[in-house]
Scaffold this motif. Sequence first.
Motif, short mmCIF file in Angstrom:
data_model
loop_
_atom_site.label_atom_id
_atom_site.label_comp_id
_atom_site.label_asym_id
_atom_site.label_seq_id
_atom_site.Cartn_x
_atom_site.Cartn_y
_atom_site.Cartn_z
N ASP A 194 -5.12 13.06 0.65
CA ASP A 194 -6.13 12.20 0.02
C ASP A 194 -5.60 10.79 -0.24
O ASP A 194 -6.38 9.84 -0.28
CB ASP A 194 -6.58 12.79 -1.32
CG ASP A 194 -7.29 14.12 -1.17
OD1 ASP A 194 -7.95 14.31 -0.14
OD2 ASP A 194 -7.16 14.96 -2.07
N VAL A 195 -4.31 10.68 -0.39
CA VAL A 195 -3.71 9.41 -0.77
C VAL A 195 -3.89 8.35 0.31
O VAL A 195 -4.19 7.19 0.01
CB VAL A 195 -2.21 9.60 -1.11
CG1 VAL A 195 -1.50 8.28 -1.23
CG2 VAL A 195 -2.07 10.40 -2.38
N MET A 200 1.41 7.21 -6.44
CA MET A 200 0.40 8.26 -6.61
C MET A 200 1.00 9.64 -6.35
O MET A 200 0.69 10.60 -7.06
CB MET A 200 -0.76 8.03 -5.65
CG MET A 200 -1.61 6.85 -5.98
SD MET A 200 -2.82 6.60 -4.67
CE MET A 200 -4.21 6.07 -5.63
N LEU A 243 -2.80 13.47 -6.78
CA LEU A 243 -3.57 13.65 -5.55
C LEU A 243 -2.71 14.30 -4.48
O LEU A 243 -1.49 14.18 -4.49
CB LEU A 243 -4.05 12.29 -5.02
CG LEU A 243 -5.04 11.54 -5.88
CD1 LEU A 243 -5.22 10.13 -5.33
CD2 LEU A 243 -6.38 12.25 -5.90
N TYR A 283 -6.16 7.60 2.38
CA TYR A 283 -7.45 6.93 2.39
C TYR A 283 -7.62 6.03 1.16
O TYR A 283 -8.14 4.93 1.24
CB TYR A 283 -8.57 7.97 2.46
CG TYR A 283 -9.93 7.35 2.68
CD1 TYR A 283 -10.30 6.88 3.94
CD2 TYR A 283 -10.83 7.23 1.64
CE1 TYR A 283 -11.53 6.30 4.14
CE2 TYR A 283 -12.07 6.65 1.82
CZ TYR A 283 -12.42 6.19 3.07
OH TYR A 283 -13.64 5.61 3.27
N LYS A 284 -7.13 6.50 0.03
CA LYS A 284 -7.26 5.74 -1.21
C LYS A 284 -6.49 4.43 -1.19
O LYS A 284 -6.86 3.49 -1.88
CB LYS A 284 -6.79 6.58 -2.39
CG LYS A 284 -7.70 7.74 -2.68
CD LYS A 284 -7.97 7.81 -4.15
CE LYS A 284 -8.85 8.98 -4.44
NZ LYS A 284 -10.15 8.61 -4.91
N ARG A 343 0.82 -1.21 0.00
CA ARG A 343 0.00 0.00 0.00
C ARG A 343 0.86 1.26 0.00
O ARG A 343 0.53 2.25 -0.67
CB ARG A 343 -0.92 0.01 1.21
CG ARG A 343 -2.03 -0.98 1.13
CD ARG A 343 -2.84 -0.98 2.40
NE ARG A 343 -3.98 -1.87 2.28
CZ ARG A 343 -4.70 -2.26 3.30
NH1 ARG A 343 -4.41 -1.85 4.52
NH2 ARG A 343 -5.72 -3.07 3.13
#
Length: 79
Positions: free
Chosen positions: A38-39, A28, A34, A41-42, A21
């Motif tokens: 925000d990353v 990302m 992003l 959570y994604k 992860r």
Amino acid sequence: MYKKVKEMTGETPNNLLKRYRLKIAASMLQKNKLRASDVYYKVGFKHSNYFINCFTKEFGVPPTQYSLEFSKLREEIIQ
């Protein structure tokens, strides 16, 4: 399953998944699509502080700084 994964990778399944992860999060952030906020959570982290601590341990810098360094590098290459 736990023993098999540990034998094959040398890591626990939880640690292996966490590192996977974090690598996705780093990708990302490199693409700069992003914000760091925000990353987390994604990629499956529920708490931003835990994500920041894990990311910093894995890559040596917090996610925001990681993203900024890649942005600067990208700008230097373009110029």
